[in-house]
Design a protein around this motif. Structure first.
Motif, PDB file in Angstrom:
ATOM      1  N   ALA A  55       0.812  -1.219   0.000  1.00 41.17           N
ATOM      2  CA  ALA A  55       0.000   0.000   0.000  1.00 41.17           C
ATOM      3  C   ALA A  55       0.848   1.272   0.000  1.00 41.17           C
ATOM      4  O   ALA A  55       0.313   2.371   0.114  1.00 41.17           O
ATOM      5  N   ASP A  56       2.162   1.127  -0.149  1.00 44.99           N
ATOM      6  CA  ASP A  56       3.060   2.284  -0.075  1.00 44.99           C
ATOM      7  C   ASP A  56       3.748   2.497  -1.422  1.00 44.99           C
ATOM      8  O   ASP A  56       4.454   1.601  -1.911  1.00 44.99           O
ATOM      9  N   ASP A  57       3.575   3.673  -2.000  1.00 42.28           N
ATOM     10  CA  ASP A  57       4.151   3.983  -3.318  1.00 42.28           C
ATOM     11  C   ASP A  57       5.675   3.980  -3.330  1.00 42.28           C
ATOM     12  O   ASP A  57       6.289   3.837  -4.390  1.00 42.28           O
ATOM     13  N   ARG A  58       6.297   4.149  -2.171  1.00 40.07           N
ATOM     14  CA  ARG A  58       7.761   4.182  -2.118  1.00 40.07           C
ATOM     15  C   ARG A  58       8.382   2.797  -2.283  1.00 40.07           C
ATOM     16  O   ARG A  58       9.560   2.669  -2.611  1.00 40.07           O
ATOM     17  N   PHE A  59       7.616   1.754  -2.049  1.00 44.93           N
ATOM     18  CA  PHE A  59       8.140   0.385  -2.095  1.00 44.93           C
ATOM     19  C   PHE A  59       8.576   0.019  -3.513  1.00 44.93           C
ATOM     20  O   PHE A  59       7.851   0.231  -4.481  1.00 44.93           O
ATOM     21  N   PHE A  60       9.771  -0.553  -3.628  1.00 44.20           N
ATOM     22  CA  PHE A  60      10.311  -1.019  -4.902  1.00 44.20           C
ATOM     23  C   PHE A  60      10.240  -2.545  -4.913  1.00 44.20           C
ATOM     24  O   PHE A  60      10.978  -3.212  -4.178  1.00 44.20           O
ATOM     25  N   ALA A  61       9.355  -3.105  -5.721  1.00 44.85           N
ATOM     26  CA  ALA A  61       9.114  -4.546  -5.742  1.00 44.85           C
ATOM     27  C   ALA A  61      10.134  -5.314  -6.577  1.00 44.85           C
ATOM     28  O   ALA A  61      10.145  -6.544  -6.558  1.00 44.85           O
ATOM     29  N   GLY A  62      11.006  -4.627  -7.284  1.00 45.24           N
ATOM     30  CA  GLY A  62      11.972  -5.289  -8.163  1.00 45.24           C
ATOM     31  C   GLY A  62      12.856  -6.294  -7.455  1.00 45.24           C
ATOM     32  O   GLY A  62      13.135  -7.374  -7.985  1.00 45.24           O
ATOM     33  N   ASP A  64      12.175  -7.981  -4.654  1.00 56.15           N
ATOM     34  CA  ASP A  64      11.340  -9.138  -4.320  1.00 56.15           C
ATOM     35  C   ASP A  64      11.127 -10.026  -5.545  1.00 56.15           C
ATOM     36  O   ASP A  64      11.226 -11.250  -5.464  1.00 56.15           O
ATOM     37  N   GLN A  65      10.823  -9.414  -6.669  1.00 56.73           N
ATOM     38  CA  GLN A  65      10.577 -10.185  -7.895  1.00 56.73           C
ATOM     39  C   GLN A  65      11.813 -10.963  -8.323  1.00 56.73           C
ATOM     40  O   GLN A  65      11.731 -12.151  -8.645  1.00 56.73           O
ATOM     41  N   ASP A  66      12.966 -10.308  -8.296  1.00 55.89           N
ATOM     42  CA  ASP A  66      14.201 -10.967  -8.713  1.00 55.89           C
ATOM     43  C   ASP A  66      14.589 -12.119  -7.787  1.00 55.89           C
ATOM     44  O   ASP A  66      15.115 -13.137  -8.244  1.00 55.89           O
ATOM     45  N   LEU A  67      14.347 -11.956  -6.488  1.00 52.74           N
ATOM     46  CA  LEU A  67      14.773 -12.962  -5.509  1.00 52.74           C
ATOM     47  C   LEU A  67      13.656 -13.918  -5.104  1.00 52.74           C
ATOM     48  O   LEU A  67      13.872 -14.784  -4.256  1.00 52.74           O
ATOM     49  N   LYS A  68      12.463 -13.728  -5.667  1.00 49.76           N
ATOM     50  CA  LYS A  68      11.302 -14.548  -5.311  1.00 49.76           C
ATOM     51  C   LYS A  68      11.065 -14.517  -3.798  1.00 49.76           C
ATOM     52  O   LYS A  68      10.910 -15.544  -3.136  1.00 49.76           O
ATOM     53  N   TYR A  69      11.041 -13.311  -3.273  1.00 45.52           N
ATOM     54  CA  TYR A  69      10.864 -13.076  -1.840  1.00 45.52           C
ATOM     55  C   TYR A  69       9.603 -12.246  -1.658  1.00 45.52           C
ATOM     56  O   TYR A  69       9.179 -11.539  -2.581  1.00 45.52           O
ATOM     57  N   ARG A  70       8.999 -12.302  -0.494  1.00 43.81           N
ATOM     58  CA  ARG A  70       7.814 -11.485  -0.240  1.00 43.81           C
ATOM     59  C   ARG A  70       8.045 -10.598   0.974  1.00 43.81           C
ATOM     60  O   ARG A  70       8.038 -11.069   2.102  1.00 43.81           O
ATOM     61  N   THR A  71       8.271  -9.332   0.705  1.00 41.37           N
ATOM     62  CA  THR A  71       8.395  -8.346   1.782  1.00 41.37           C
ATOM     63  C   THR A  71       6.990  -7.885   2.158  1.00 41.37           C
ATOM     64  O   THR A  71       6.211  -7.497   1.303  1.00 41.37           O
ATOM     65  N   ARG A  72       6.697  -7.946   3.447  1.00 38.14           N
ATOM     66  CA  ARG A  72       5.400  -7.482   3.939  1.00 38.14           C
ATOM     67  C   ARG A  72       5.531  -6.163   4.685  1.00 38.14           C
ATOM     68  O   ARG A  72       4.663  -5.302   4.613  1.00 38.14           O
ATOM     69  N   SER A  73       6.637  -6.024   5.434  1.00 42.53           N
ATOM     70  CA  SER A  73       6.824  -4.809   6.229  1.00 42.53           C
ATOM     71  C   SER A  73       8.298  -4.445   6.278  1.00 42.53           C
ATOM     72  O   SER A  73       9.166  -5.301   6.152  1.00 42.53           O
ATOM     73  N   ILE A  74       8.557  -3.140   6.456  1.00 46.53           N
ATOM     74  CA  ILE A  74       9.935  -2.627   6.480  1.00 46.53           C
ATOM     75  C   ILE A  74      10.067  -1.563   7.563  1.00 46.53           C
ATOM     76  O   ILE A  74       9.200  -0.708   7.717  1.00 46.53           O
ATOM     77  N   LEU A  75      11.183  -1.632   8.262  1.00 46.65           N
ATOM     78  CA  LEU A  75      11.626  -0.553   9.148  1.00 46.65           C
ATOM     79  C   LEU A  75      12.992  -0.134   8.618  1.00 46.65           C
ATOM     80  O   LEU A  75      13.903  -0.957   8.531  1.00 46.65           O
ATOM     81  N   ALA A  76      13.121   1.112   8.203  1.00 44.31           N
ATOM     82  CA  ALA A  76      14.387   1.607   7.646  1.00 44.31           C
ATOM     83  C   ALA A  76      14.815   2.853   8.412  1.00 44.31           C
ATOM     84  O   ALA A  76      13.995   3.737   8.666  1.00 44.31           O
ATOM     85  N   VAL A  77      16.103   2.901   8.781  1.00 42.80           N
ATOM     86  CA  VAL A  77      16.627   4.012   9.573  1.00 42.80           C
ATOM     87  C   VAL A  77      17.978   4.440   9.005  1.00 42.80           C
ATOM     88  O   VAL A  77      18.829   3.588   8.718  1.00 42.80           O
TER      89      VAL A  77
END
Length: 158
Positions: A55-62, A64-77
């Motif tokens: 639901a976040d426009d900042r998320f880059f799905a590339g 996840d797609q390349d690594l066949k991973y599913r990111t659901r949530s992120i904390l970045a600092v």
């Protein structure tokens, strides 16, 4: 994950990756300036909690797609020292499907702030000691070696 900025390109580079999933494919991977949550964090120098990346426009799905991973949530600092961006720490998918909290962000932010200042001080002190050692070596060489002192253009004699 730890991402560090490449001063030549402005890209963020994955330099350390830990977690349950295989991560070797992620090492060395680059994100363009401002790309993804980590890129936004680096650009804005602000922490971000995203508990629903889809639901976040900042998320880059590339990635996840390349690594066949599913990111659901992120904390970045961001890791900042001496007013310079040194790195971005990114934590994915809190265990047991729980959400990242403001407390998580605050704790990681404090650790990153402390680490940034310590790292910056260590690098600065190392650079100063190298510079000081070089200057000291040059003075010692000129003062103690008559052959070098003879070519000294400072106008002083040994």
């Amino acid at each position: 994950s730890i991402l560090v900025p490449d001063p030549a390109t402005g890209e963020l580079v994955f330099v350390m990756v830990r977690g349950d999933e295989p991560s070797n494919e992620l090492l060395g991977r680059r994100l363009r300036p401002g790309e993804g949550i980590a890129g936004w964090t680096a650009l804005k120098r602000r922490a971000a909690i995203v508990n629903n990346v889809s639901a976040d426009d900042r998320f880059f799905a590339g990635v996840d797609q390349d690594l066949k991973y599913r990111t659901r949530s992120i904390l970045a600092v961001p890791v900042i020292g001496g007013n310079k961006l040194l790195a971005v720490i990114e934590v994915l998918n809190k265990r047991d499907g729980r959400l990242f909290s403001v407390g998580n962000k605050t704790l990681l932010g404090l650790m990153c702030r402390f680490a940034g200042e310590v790292l910056y001080s260590l690098v600065r002190d190392a650079d100063l000691s190298k510079t000081g050692a070089l200057i000291g070596a040059q003075r010692y060489s000129s003062a103690s070696n008559p052959l070098l002192a003879a070519g000294d253009d400072t106008g002083t004699q040994s």
